[in-house]
Design a protein around this motif. Sequence first.
Motif, PDB file in Angstrom:
ATOM      1  N   VAL A 140      -0.853  -7.694 -51.025  1.00  0.00           N
ATOM      2  CA  VAL A 140      -0.954  -7.509 -49.577  1.00  0.00           C
ATOM      3  C   VAL A 140       0.427  -7.582 -48.933  1.00  0.00           C
ATOM      4  O   VAL A 140       0.757  -6.783 -48.037  1.00  0.00           O
ATOM      5  N   ASN A 141       1.262  -8.502 -49.398  1.00  0.00           N
ATOM      6  CA  ASN A 141       2.599  -8.643 -48.815  1.00  0.00           C
ATOM      7  C   ASN A 141       3.488  -7.432 -49.075  1.00  0.00           C
ATOM      8  O   ASN A 141       4.466  -7.212 -48.357  1.00  0.00           O
ATOM      9  N   LEU A 142       3.168  -6.648 -50.097  1.00  0.00           N
ATOM     10  CA  LEU A 142       3.902  -5.404 -50.327  1.00  0.00           C
ATOM     11  C   LEU A 142       3.472  -4.303 -49.353  1.00  0.00           C
ATOM     12  O   LEU A 142       4.262  -3.410 -49.026  1.00  0.00           O
ATOM     13  N   VAL A 143       2.232  -4.392 -48.909  1.00  0.00           N
ATOM     14  CA  VAL A 143       1.651  -3.346 -48.071  1.00  0.00           C
ATOM     15  C   VAL A 143       1.889  -3.586 -46.578  1.00  0.00           C
ATOM     16  O   VAL A 143       2.120  -2.637 -45.814  1.00  0.00           O
ATOM     17  N   THR A 144       1.836  -4.838 -46.161  1.00  0.00           N
ATOM     18  CA  THR A 144       1.806  -5.127 -44.722  1.00  0.00           C
ATOM     19  C   THR A 144       3.071  -4.762 -43.939  1.00  0.00           C
ATOM     20  O   THR A 144       2.948  -4.444 -42.745  1.00  0.00           O
ATOM     21  N   PRO A 145       4.277  -4.783 -44.503  1.00  0.00           N
ATOM     22  CA  PRO A 145       5.414  -4.377 -43.662  1.00  0.00           C
ATOM     23  C   PRO A 145       5.234  -3.000 -43.040  1.00  0.00           C
ATOM     24  O   PRO A 145       5.505  -2.809 -41.842  1.00  0.00           O
TER      25      PRO A 145
ATOM     26  N   GLU B 166      -5.976   4.379 -44.108  1.00  0.00           N
ATOM     27  CA  GLU B 166      -6.514   4.213 -45.459  1.00  0.00           C
ATOM     28  C   GLU B 166      -5.431   4.421 -46.509  1.00  0.00           C
ATOM     29  O   GLU B 166      -5.380   3.702 -47.510  1.00  0.00           O
ATOM     30  N   GLU B 167      -4.582   5.408 -46.293  1.00  0.00           N
ATOM     31  CA  GLU B 167      -3.516   5.672 -47.257  1.00  0.00           C
ATOM     32  C   GLU B 167      -2.547   4.496 -47.344  1.00  0.00           C
ATOM     33  O   GLU B 167      -2.089   4.120 -48.437  1.00  0.00           O
ATOM     34  N   LEU B 168      -2.236   3.882 -46.209  1.00  0.00           N
ATOM     35  CA  LEU B 168      -1.310   2.751 -46.203  1.00  0.00           C
ATOM     36  C   LEU B 168      -1.867   1.539 -46.935  1.00  0.00           C
ATOM     37  O   LEU B 168      -1.124   0.789 -47.576  1.00  0.00           O
ATOM     38  N   ILE B 169      -3.182   1.309 -46.836  1.00  0.00           N
ATOM     39  CA  ILE B 169      -3.766   0.086 -47.389  1.00  0.00           C
ATOM     40  C   ILE B 169      -4.512   0.326 -48.699  1.00  0.00           C
ATOM     41  O   ILE B 169      -5.123  -0.598 -49.247  1.00  0.00           O
ATOM     42  N   LYS B 170      -4.424   1.548 -49.227  1.00  0.00           N
ATOM     43  CA  LYS B 170      -5.250   1.946 -50.370  1.00  0.00           C
ATOM     44  C   LYS B 170      -5.075   1.017 -51.564  1.00  0.00           C
ATOM     45  O   LYS B 170      -6.046   0.677 -52.256  1.00  0.00           O
ATOM     46  N   SER B 171      -3.864   0.559 -51.830  1.00  0.00           N
ATOM     47  CA  SER B 171      -3.597  -0.229 -53.031  1.00  0.00           C
ATOM     48  C   SER B 171      -4.207  -1.633 -52.982  1.00  0.00           C
ATOM     49  O   SER B 171      -4.248  -2.325 -54.002  1.00  0.00           O
ATOM     50  N   THR B 172      -4.693  -2.057 -51.811  1.00  0.00           N
ATOM     51  CA  THR B 172      -5.320  -3.379 -51.726  1.00  0.00           C
ATOM     52  C   THR B 172      -6.784  -3.357 -52.151  1.00  0.00           C
ATOM     53  O   THR B 172      -7.413  -4.412 -52.256  1.00  0.00           O
TER      54      THR B 172
ATOM     55  N   ALA C 274      -8.949  -9.585 -49.010  1.00  0.00           N
ATOM     56  CA  ALA C 274     -10.244  -9.655 -49.684  1.00  0.00           C
ATOM     57  C   ALA C 274     -10.218  -8.820 -50.959  1.00  0.00           C
ATOM     58  O   ALA C 274      -9.845  -7.647 -50.934  1.00  0.00           O
ATOM     59  N   GLN C 275     -10.580  -9.431 -52.081  1.00  0.00           N
ATOM     60  CA  GLN C 275     -10.598  -8.756 -53.380  1.00  0.00           C
ATOM     61  C   GLN C 275      -9.233  -8.187 -53.748  1.00  0.00           C
ATOM     62  O   GLN C 275      -9.129  -7.177 -54.455  1.00  0.00           O
ATOM     63  N   SER C 276      -8.183  -8.840 -53.268  1.00  0.00           N
ATOM     64  CA  SER C 276      -6.824  -8.436 -53.605  1.00  0.00           C
ATOM     65  C   SER C 276      -5.989  -9.701 -53.746  1.00  0.00           C
ATOM     66  O   SER C 276      -6.481 -10.811 -53.536  1.00  0.00           O
TER      67      SER C 276
ATOM     68  N   PHE D  74     -10.869  -1.450 -51.838  1.00  0.00           N
ATOM     69  CA  PHE D  74     -11.908  -1.391 -50.807  1.00  0.00           C
ATOM     70  C   PHE D  74     -11.334  -0.914 -49.473  1.00  0.00           C
ATOM     71  O   PHE D  74     -11.675  -1.414 -48.399  1.00  0.00           O
ATOM     72  N   PHE D  75     -10.434   0.075 -49.567  1.00  0.00           N
ATOM     73  CA  PHE D  75      -9.636   0.454 -48.398  1.00  0.00           C
ATOM     74  C   PHE D  75     -10.463   1.094 -47.295  1.00  0.00           C
ATOM     75  O   PHE D  75     -10.106   0.991 -46.120  1.00  0.00           O
ATOM     76  N   ARG D  76     -11.561   1.756 -47.629  1.00  0.00           N
ATOM     77  CA  ARG D  76     -12.378   2.362 -46.570  1.00  0.00           C
ATOM     78  C   ARG D  76     -13.045   1.280 -45.720  1.00  0.00           C
ATOM     79  O   ARG D  76     -13.036   1.351 -44.492  1.00  0.00           O
ATOM     80  N   ASN D  77     -13.622   0.290 -46.378  1.00  0.00           N
ATOM     81  CA  ASN D  77     -14.238  -0.803 -45.635  1.00  0.00           C
ATOM     82  C   ASN D  77     -13.198  -1.575 -44.824  1.00  0.00           C
ATOM     83  O   ASN D  77     -13.456  -1.974 -43.679  1.00  0.00           O
TER      84      ASN D  77
END
Length: 277
Positions: A73-78, A99-105, A66-68, A107-110
């Motif tokens: 996302v494919n860089l983050v999910t592994p 949150e730190e792992l997904i921050k670059s996508t 969402a909004q990414s 709206f990481f808090r939500n």
Amino acid sequence: MSDRPAPQRTSRPRTRKPASVPASPLARTRRARKIAGLLAEEFPQAPAELDFTTPLELAVATVLSAQSTDARVNLVTPAVFAKYPDAAAYAAADRAELEELIKSTGFFRNKANSLIGLGQALVERFDGVLPDTLDELVTLPGFGRKTANVVLGNAFGKPGITVDTHLGRLLRRWGLTDATDPVKAERDLAGQLPAAMWTEFSNRAIYHGRRICHAKKPACGACLLAPLCPSYGTGPTEPTVAAALITGPERDHLLALVGLDAEGLPVGTGAGAGAVT
């Protein structure tokens, strides 16, 4: 016989008029099925562009998208998938670490709230297993109809229409719906195509929207669907200009389908009249 000299013929590029908007449900159905056939020529293989190996992984990736972009996302999910292999791991996740792992996508808090809530709901209500029905999926944190249909169609092999921003825009441009509400647009398309076509049509149309029929400047002059499109002319109609707008790894194939080479010139003829005339 007149002694007047014959008028000189001038060479002018032919122009294509936009197709008319279908007036009846039957006409819309016929157009939808013709478009489905052309999309299959453009993208014979059109899997979801999010990387995943399990339904839960696709659910997580879709929430993160969402909004990414899918590429982001494919860089983050592994790393996410390695740290959180199942629903219980998401349910027990340390919020700051997630949150730190997904921050670059964005709206990481939500998104962290949704993923932790998703894990908790799956553990508490579904024995840790992602359900495979629309009615159950839409009750989960982070899930709406779009996310549910992505998972149904691409992870469970069940028909689903994914009305994201690309598909919604294209359905209106093609005259298949007037609806701006995604649920209404989904229902309109569902009435035009057999259920067995829903997932592949959705994926292929999303590919088409990302690579050819861009929101601000669609590549009208290099589009295989131009003869069927009421919105032809929204973007550049000159083939070489339009060809420059086409993106993605399938670019050469997409151009070849309309008789253009990689430079956007008619194949075998050099610079001149366009492929879509």
